[in-house]
Design a protein around this motif. Structure first.
Motif, PDB file in Angstrom:
ATOM      1  N   PRO A   7       0.788  -1.443   0.114  1.00  0.00           N
ATOM      2  CA  PRO A   7      -0.026   0.010  -0.062  1.00  0.00           C
ATOM      3  C   PRO A   7       0.947   1.212   0.122  1.00  0.00           C
ATOM      4  N   ALA A   9       0.017   4.222   0.901  1.00  0.00           N
ATOM      5  CA  ALA A   9      -0.557   5.074   2.153  1.00  0.00           C
ATOM      6  C   ALA A   9       0.505   4.892   3.270  1.00  0.00           C
ATOM      7  N   GLN A  30      -9.593   2.756   2.906  1.00  0.00           N
ATOM      8  CA  GLN A  30      -7.807   2.889   2.881  1.00  0.00           C
ATOM      9  C   GLN A  30      -7.575   3.165   4.552  1.00  0.00           C
ATOM     10  N   GLN A  33      -7.385  -0.308   5.655  1.00  0.00           N
ATOM     11  CA  GLN A  33      -6.073  -1.154   5.241  1.00  0.00           C
ATOM     12  C   GLN A  33      -4.847  -0.581   5.960  1.00  0.00           C
ATOM     13  N   ARG A  34      -4.760   0.712   6.346  1.00  0.00           N
ATOM     14  CA  ARG A  34      -3.613   1.394   7.212  1.00  0.00           C
ATOM     15  C   ARG A  34      -3.520   0.455   8.627  1.00  0.00           C
TER      16      ARG A  34
END
Length: 258
Positions: A7, A9, A30, A33-34
């Protein structure tokens, strides 16, 4: 081989759990997922500690509900660190195959380590995929499983529809997910554990700074309960929809046939 891209980010930004539970679309995805990227390395240990080891039993029961198929193909959506995929693999017969799919690169990388360690690399493929856009052709899999995934998707009906699309007619979908405890006293105890103890343990013991252990109970609270999830599955076109509660309804396993 994990067919993924890391990813882009940053994983160090804390995201308020309340915001994540109400966001939809790319922003929510997002943020989630972080969070999972940040805890991937300790995810299994924390699962064991925070569930008092019960998650192993829950996953074994889930896998046992997948009908055995000789030379079968199965898909585990939101496979994470591949626990459930490893349990489903023997159900697919001598020459069977399992695809362990997850949107999160770091979690899949941890799962791949397990698959390699157990000598199942040739039978279990780890693939990065979004549950709402699976990318497989219609009528591909004899069975699809999910374990603690569906409450994290941005669009639940779309994800359920995608799962049904990639299943063969007569195939079985088995979904393990946190749900609503059936007893009032257990709901009260579980709420205390989820909203008080869990975030404290996540912060003090796991040293988490992402807010994931606040997000997780919030995501459980907003996810459909047992009966409502049955309705979502029926509306997607599944038949023979049923569920069984485990540990007083803290988790439930839904089974549906295409």
């Amino acid at each position: 081989m994990v067919q993924t891209r890391p990813p882009s980010a940053s994983s160090g930004t804390q995201v308020p759990a309340q915001a994540v539970s109400t966001w939809s679309g790319p922003a929510r995805e997002q943020a989630v997922q972080r969070m999972f990227t940040a805890i991937a390395g300790v995810y299994d240990l924390n699962n064991t500690l925070l569930s008092f080891g019960l998650h192993y039993r829950w996953k074994k029961i889930t896998a046992s509900l997948v009908p055995p198929v000789e030379q079968g193909t199965a898909l585990d959506v939101g496979a994470g660190t591949a626990d459930l995929a490893l349990l489903v693999e023997p159900r697919m017969g001598t020459n069977g195959r399992v695809v362990a799919s997850d949107l999160n690169h770091a979690m899949l990388a941890e799962g791949l380590k397990k698959v390699d360690l157990k000598g199942r690399t040739g039978r279990i493929a780890c693939l990065q995929a979004n549950a709402e856009h699976l990318g497989f052709t219609d009528n591909t899999f004899d069975a699809v499983t999910t374990g603690f995934c569906m409450r994290n998707v941005g669009n639940l009906p779309q994800a359920v529809g995608e799962i049904r699309r990639v299943m063969k007619p007569g195939g079985t979908f088995v979904c393990l997910e946190f749900s609503r405890p059936v007893f009032g006293w257990l709901r009260a105890l579980y709420d205390w554990y989820s909203f008080k103890l869990l975030p404290w343990v996540g912060t003090k013991v796991a040293r988490d700074t992402t807010g994931v252990y606040e997000y997780l109970p919030a995501s459980i609270r907003t996810f459909p309960d047992q009966e409502r999830l049955c309705q979502v599955l029926r509306e997607a076109g599944f038949r023979q929809v049923s569920y069984q509660n485990l540990t007083g309804g803290i988790v439930a396993i839904h089974v549906a046939v295409k």
